[in-house]
Motif scaffolding. Structure first.
Motif, PDB file in Angstrom:
ATOM      1  N   LYS A   1       0.838  -1.198   0.000  1.00 31.51           N
ATOM      2  CA  LYS A   1       0.000   0.000   0.000  1.00 31.51           C
ATOM      3  C   LYS A   1       0.878   1.256   0.000  1.00 31.51           C
ATOM      4  O   LYS A   1       0.615   2.227  -0.711  1.00 31.51           O
ATOM      5  CB  LYS A   1      -0.905  -0.027   1.244  1.00 31.51           C
ATOM      6  N   PHE A   2       1.926   1.216   0.798  1.00 28.31           N
ATOM      7  CA  PHE A   2       2.856   2.342   0.840  1.00 28.31           C
ATOM      8  C   PHE A   2       3.510   2.559  -0.529  1.00 28.31           C
ATOM      9  O   PHE A   2       3.575   3.683  -1.033  1.00 28.31           O
ATOM     10  CB  PHE A   2       3.939   2.112   1.906  1.00 28.31           C
ATOM     11  N   PHE A   3       3.977   1.461  -1.134  1.00 26.41           N
ATOM     12  CA  PHE A   3       4.687   1.623  -2.404  1.00 26.41           C
ATOM     13  C   PHE A   3       3.746   2.063  -3.522  1.00 26.41           C
ATOM     14  O   PHE A   3       4.162   2.776  -4.442  1.00 26.41           O
ATOM     15  CB  PHE A   3       5.446   0.339  -2.753  1.00 26.41           C
ATOM     16  N   ALA A   4       2.475   1.671  -3.442  1.00 24.56           N
ATOM     17  CA  ALA A   4       1.504   2.149  -4.437  1.00 24.56           C
ATOM     18  C   ALA A   4       1.369   3.672  -4.336  1.00 24.56           C
ATOM     19  O   ALA A   4       1.329   4.385  -5.344  1.00 24.56           O
ATOM     20  CB  ALA A   4       0.153   1.470  -4.222  1.00 24.56           C
ATOM     21  N   GLU A   5       1.326   4.171  -3.083  1.00 24.44           N
ATOM     22  CA  GLU A   5       1.212   5.615  -2.887  1.00 24.44           C
ATOM     23  C   GLU A   5       2.499   6.322  -3.324  1.00 24.44           C
ATOM     24  O   GLU A   5       2.454   7.397  -3.932  1.00 24.44           O
ATOM     25  CB  GLU A   5       0.905   5.917  -1.412  1.00 24.44           C
ATOM     26  N   MET A   6       3.617   5.705  -3.021  1.00 24.32           N
ATOM     27  CA  MET A   6       4.905   6.272  -3.460  1.00 24.32           C
ATOM     28  C   MET A   6       4.921   6.377  -4.983  1.00 24.32           C
ATOM     29  O   MET A   6       5.349   7.388  -5.552  1.00 24.32           O
ATOM     30  CB  MET A   6       6.047   5.376  -2.970  1.00 24.32           C
ATOM     31  N   ASN A   7       4.413   5.337  -5.629  1.00 25.29           N
ATOM     32  CA  ASN A   7       4.367   5.343  -7.092  1.00 25.29           C
ATOM     33  C   ASN A   7       3.491   6.489  -7.608  1.00 25.29           C
ATOM     34  O   ASN A   7       3.888   7.226  -8.511  1.00 25.29           O
ATOM     35  CB  ASN A   7       3.839   3.991  -7.569  1.00 25.29           C
ATOM     36  N   SER A   8       2.306   6.642  -7.014  1.00 25.98           N
ATOM     37  CA  SER A   8       1.429   7.746  -7.438  1.00 25.98           C
ATOM     38  C   SER A   8       2.124   9.088  -7.220  1.00 25.98           C
ATOM     39  O   SER A   8       2.079   9.972  -8.075  1.00 25.98           O
ATOM     40  CB  SER A   8       0.129   7.766  -6.637  1.00 25.98           C
ATOM     41  N   ALA A   9       2.759   9.214  -6.050  1.00 25.16           N
ATOM     42  CA  ALA A   9       3.415  10.491  -5.743  1.00 25.16           C
ATOM     43  C   ALA A   9       4.530  10.794  -6.743  1.00 25.16           C
ATOM     44  O   ALA A   9       4.754  11.942  -7.109  1.00 25.16           O
ATOM     45  CB  ALA A   9       3.964  10.460  -4.318  1.00 25.16           C
TER      46      ALA A   9
END
Ligand SMILES: [Zn+2]
Length: 686
Positions: free
Chosen positions: A297-305
């Motif tokens: 979940k964290f890495f998905a958000e990092m990717n979006s960011a």
């Protein structure tokens, strides 16, 4: 830019921020040895106006607490600090000796000596200003694309700085015969994710202060005031996004949350804007076909960011974290700005003297190089012998308790006993010292030395991939006043520094030493049987060795402990988190229980009877309580309750004892007394 090793469960005698002490002379003066002379048990620490059955912590420590206000440069003051104080003077004399010149280039003595000298050389540090970081600042300023940003992040990771996220090499939790990689959440500047999400006024005010601090640091590194304000807001928004996608520290108590083995291609598909293959290649880890993609979940958000945050924000974010990471090693303006912020969290009023900060950093960067000389001076062989004897007595007492547990089936019991026998103990210092020969420490700058040491550690860790497990490795240097349990090694580790008075006092009777050091040995053993450690088997693999019924019976008992600690109020409106602290509370209750029975066994050999008006059992519990003596500033108490898996000292002391009929018997406490829990509330676990 910081990195905590996962899953080392430490005792944390020195908690909540600073691990330093106060009584000393000016920055560069020759310090006088404070000669604390504290003993393992001291009657003059008692407050006999309080009944031991009402508040044992206060009874055992009240007078000490009144006589020992917190020094201005400290956030808390306790037994660990008293011991650290003595350590500082010894370490300083070792370091002064090492820096006196003459040491051959490339020897540990030269490295330790130059590191220390550069850390103390404020003339050079002031003259250099931001110069040691100029190349990085220029590179960030010149970044023209998301790829440039990722290249910088990757290079900093190679140096061991976990900017944006973390990547660690650690044993495979399910096959501890090999090392694997773990990609974990990170990227925050506040202590943990809850600091971004709590919606009370005080938390909002703290966030404002943090934002202002970020802006201040940005103005010190080139932005004008208006730019810096906008950049700080954007950084805050970015970090808040990352925080919201992060697991809480309670969720992270479950070791399974670190474990999600995936092929590199799978991770690549999850984060189209972050190419893991390229990252691993650059980290010299290109041979990895899988790794633990721990926090999707964290890495998905990092990717979006990475996709929708503008380049200028990323550049400001990197500049901020670069400066935040290195501020303690820069000129006074940066040191002071950094302290102005950290004191909001710790409550300390003054910056600690440079020589103590420099010792901590030398010890942190070159732990075993310094430790090798330290143990020659501070660790008599008799201490190791006594510790060995106590460890085996503790093991015997745990064995006999497990054999008699009424809530556990024989099948699970035999697994528990197998695990107990497989525990390895490490005492004092490593059999083989770490080889620092690939590390160059020079006289360019303090920053350069800190960086070189961090990069050396990072490479040493990466080089473990594909190698056999190094069972000789230590996670703490010998001069660290602490102890730990490592679940994947099934080992308990006691650095030399913890085995000194008043914590371990060769001049006192067994009751005192079992109450303090013995309970710590028990605590570390019993981490192997707490809510977290019990998920690891005798070989250190994260594997269930419990029957469902036994696990249910265990959790029914630990739920009582959760409820008890949830009810403990540290400050008005701020209660301990019984779930976050559960493992430590199980360790404390079980540890002091096991040590009590180990003492009973030792007393069969030689019982000195009453000393100074106290029975051995009373002395045991008094030594336990005195080993946790500590004064807190409110800020430090708040920080500890919010972020630390260890309960504050007064609860660590009284919490377990209220569950022990053995304690009530020793002091004649009755049902209804504050220190005696009713039978239906008591947690009887191990
Ligand atoms: Zn612990």
């Amino acid at each position: 830019m910081r990195f905590a090793p996962i899953l080392l469960l430490a005792l944390a005698l020195l908690t909540a921020g600073c691990a330093g002490t106060g009584t000393d002379t000016a920055d560069d003066g020759i310090p006088e040895n404070p000669n604390t002379n504290a003993r393992g048990l001291d009657r003059k620490n008692l407050d006999e106006s309080v009944s031991p059955c009402e508040d044992f912590y206060r009874y055992a420590n009240g007078s000490w607490m009144d006589r020992n206000p917190i020094p201005a440069d400290q956030s808390t003051w306790g037994i660990g600090n008293e011991m650290q104080e003595r350590n500082y003077f010894l370490l300083r004399s070792i370091l002064d000796d090492a820096s006196d010149a003459g040491a051959a280039k490339g020897t540990n003595k030269q490295k330790v000596g130059d590191f220390w000298r550069m850390a103390m050389d404020t003339d050079t540090i002031e003259k250099q200003g931001l110069e040691p970081l100029q190349a990085d600042l220029d590179r960030v300023a010149a970044a023209a694309s998301a790829d440039d940003i990722l290249a910088i992040i990757t290079d900093w990771h190679r140096e061991g700085a976990s900017v944006l996220f973390g990547f660690a090499i650690f044993q495979d939790l399910m096959d501890t015969t090999q090392y694997i990689g773990y990609a974990v959440q990170g990227g925050l500047g506040l202590p943990d994710r809850d600091y971004y999400t709590r919606d009370d006024d005080e938390s909002a005010a703290l966030r404002d202060k943090y934002r202002n601090h970020v802006a201040r640091m940005l103005t010190m590194t080139g932005s004008d005031e208006a730019e810096a304000g906008a950049e700080a807001d954007a950084i805050m928004a970015l970090e808040t996004r990352l925080a919201e996608a992060s697991l809480t520290n309670v969720e992270m108590r479950n070791p399974a949350t670190y474990y999600n083995i995936q092929p590199v291609d799978h991770a690549n598909a999850q984060t189209p804007r972050f190419n893991w293959s390229r990252y691993l290649e650059a980290m010299d880890l290109g041979e990895l076909e899988t790794f633990s993609y721990a926090h999707p979940k964290f890495f998905a958000e990092m990717n979006s960011a990475l996709g929708d945050t503008d380049l200028d924000t990323w550049k400001a974010y990197l500049r901020w974290h670069l400066i935040d990471g290195f501020a303690p090693y820069l000129s006074d303006a940066f040191v002071q700005a950094n302290f102005d912020w950290t004191k909001e969290l710790s409550g300390a009023e003054e910056l600690r003297p440079r020589w103590k900060r420099a010792i901590d950093q030398t010890s942190g960067s070159l732990g075993e190089a310094l430790g090798e000389v330290y143990v020659e001076r501070a660790f008599p062989p008799a201490t190791k012998q006594k510790a060995d004897e106590m460890i085996e007595n503790l093991r015997a007492s745990i064995r006999s308790r497990i054999e008699q547990l009424d809530w556990m089936t024989d099948e699970t019991r035999s697994q528990a006993l197998t695990k107990l026998e497989s525990f390895v103990s490490k005492i004092g210092y490593p059999d083989e010292w770490r080889d620092y020969s690939p590390l160059t420490i020079g006289t360019d700058s303090y920053v350069a030395n800190v960086r070189a040491a961090t990069a050396f550690e990072a490479k040493r860790n990466r080089d473990k991939i594909g190698q056999p497990i190094d069972r000789n490795e230590w996670g703490m240097a010998p001069q660290v006043i602490n102890a730990y349990y490592n679940p994947v090694m099934t080992e308990i580790v006691f650095p030399a520094a913890i085995m000194q008075p008043p914590f371990f006092d060769g001049g006192m009777d067994d009751a005192v030493n079992y109450g303090a050091m013995g309970a710590v040995i028990g605590h570390e053993f019993m981490h192997g049987f707490d809510d977290q450690g019990s998920r690891f088997d005798a070989d250190g693999n994260m594997k269930n060795w419990w029957s469902d019924a036994d696990r249910a019976a265990f959790e029914e008992r630990t739920a009582r402990l959760v409820a008890q600690y949830n009810g403990m109020e540290a400050l008005e409106g701020l209660n301990v988190d019984g779930q976050l602290t559960l493992g430590e509370n199980i360790g404390d209750l079980a540890g002091v229980t096991m040590a009590y029975y180990a003492l009973q066994k030792a007393l069969e050999g030689e019982n000195p009877g009453e000393i100074d008006g106290f029975t051995p059992e009373q002395r045991f519990f008094l030594a336990w309580a005195q080993s946790w003596r500590r004064n807190y500033r409110d800020e430090a108490l708040k920080l500890q309750v919010n972020t630390d898996v260890h309960s504050p000292s007064m609860f660590r002391t009284n919490g377990p004892l209220a569950n022990m009929p053995e304690f009530a018997a020793a002091f004649g406490c009755k049902d209804g007394d504050a220190m005696v829990l009713a039978a239906d509330q008591r947690a009887d676990i191990w």
